[in-house]
Design an enzyme around this catalytic site. Structure first.
Site, mmCIF file in Angstrom:
data_model
loop_
_atom_site.group_PDB
_atom_site.id
_atom_site.type_symbol
_atom_site.label_atom_id
_atom_site.label_comp_id
_atom_site.label_asym_id
_atom_site.label_seq_id
_atom_site.Cartn_x
_atom_site.Cartn_y
_atom_site.Cartn_z
ATOM 1 C CG ASP A 180 -1.974 -1.054 1.179
ATOM 2 O OD1 ASP A 180 -2.210 -1.596 0.090
ATOM 3 O OD2 ASP A 180 -2.572 -1.339 2.237
ATOM 4 C CE LYS A 181 0.066 8.550 -1.240
ATOM 5 N NZ LYS A 181 -0.967 9.529 -1.620
#
Length: 364
Positions: free
Chosen positions: A153-154
């Site tokens: 995930d970012k």
């Protein structure tokens, strides 16, 4: 006597005239103001007003908080915004400095916070876009672009595997898909699980949330439900994904805990959903899964805010405390060996542990 009366009358008349004169001026000013307010602003005036508001906002953002923790929160917010405007060469150099392992087949990087893996709406910089630049920096101008083997995930930090050849990337991807890669994550969670260790085996499905803001979230789709105090099996949702997570509490206080997580499966947002909705202990800084019905900054207790030195209005800038701490890759070929890849915690994570009085376990 008549003279004095005339003087009094003339004085009264003069005072009265002065009063009405002032009243007239006041009314005239009000009417002018109302007329000015009613009159539409010109394009130049609108631009000047907008410029003034932006300058005022920038001045507020430049204000340096007195508290060191809030200064760090402000730095992280600014860093995340700046990441989207960094030149690919600069970003590639930063990733090159954070390389954890490099051999003839693989390049393993330390993924920084706030950098997305893939592009999308509003994304100017992402890891997939700079893989050709990073390959040239490492292996020369004729080098083939590096390939992604998996994704994070970012907001997640830590170990991320890249491959030099497409065939190797496919092989590593299959190892992840068939659950042959051992993965360990560390997370700070809000609240403490009832059991110090366990397995969360609850399927996950994506659903649309009907609230003030329509959005999609991953959520639990359990195969069991409680009815009259008894556990009843229900028909599995055909759109749900099997999701299994092992967890262990490494350190805890009354209000929070440091967990080690081992995802057996690889469903989107699996760890965040299992912690938030399965254990009732969302990841610190998870503003998406701390509440099901709305998208809003995570609500934290006064005690946690005080320990972090954070104002309630600033919780939206609190980063996600989820870190890919270790990956163990099996041998890719008969001549290769098992790879044990470990990535140290980011500084903001270590600072939060210190402020929350959570201890990092000693190495075996």
């Amino acid at each position: 006597m008549a003279a004095s009366a005339r003087s009094v009358l003339s004085l009264s008349a003069w005072d009265t005239g002065r009063f009405w004169g002032r009243h007239f001026v006041l009314v005239a000013k009000c009417l002018c103001s109302a007329t000015a307010a009613a009159r539409p602003l010109s394009a130049q005036q609108l631009a000047e007003n907008l410029r003034a508001k932006k300058q005022e906002q920038k001045a507020k953002e430049r204000e340096v908080p007195g508290d060191p923790v809030q200064r760090r929160v402000q730095e992280l917010k600014r860093y995340t915004q700046q990441l989207q405007n960094v030149h690919p060469n600069v970003l590639s150099k930063a990733l090159k400095r954070g390389i954890l392992h490099q051999d003839k087949n693989l390049v393993v990087i330390n993924k920084p916070y706030g950098l997305p893996v893939h592009g999308g709406p509003g994304v100017k910089s992402c890891i997939s876009d700079i893989l050709p630049v990073l390959a040239k920096m490492l292996y020369g101008n004729k080098a083939e672009p590096l390939h992604l083997c998996h994704r994070l995930d970012k907001e997640t930090t830590g170990v991320m595997v890249l491959a030099r050849a497409k065939e190797v990337a496919h092989r590593v991807h299959e190892l992840f898909k068939t659950q042959q890669v051992a993965k360990k994550y560390w997370a700070i969670c809000v609240g403490v699980p009832i059991h110090s260790a366990g397995v969360i085996d609850i399927p996950i499905i994506e659903k649309e949330v009907q609230g003030q803001q329509h959005h999609h979230k991953m959520t639990l789709a359990p195969n069991y439900r409680m009815e009259n105090g008894k556990t009843m099996k229900v028909r599995p949702n055909r759109h749900a994904h099997v999701a299994v997570t092992r967890y262990q509490v490494l350190s805890s206080t009354l209000s929070c805990a440091l967990l080690e997580l081992q995802p057996i499966t690889g469903v989107k947002h699996q760890l965040r959903v299992h912690l938030a909705f399965g254990l009732g202990c969302p990841v610190l800084g998870d503003h998406k899964y701390s509440d099901w019905n709305k998208l809003a900054p995570q609500k934290l207790s006064v005690g946690i805010l005080k320990k972090l030195g954070l104002e309630k209005t600033k919780t939206r800038y609190l980063p996600l405390h989820l870190h890919a701490q270790q990956l163990i890759l099996p041998p890719l070929a008969s001549e290769s060996q098992e790879l044990n890849l470990v990535c140290k915690l980011p500084k903001f994570f270590v600072r939060s542990l210190s402020h929350l009085k959570l201890e990092i376990p000693e190495k075996d």
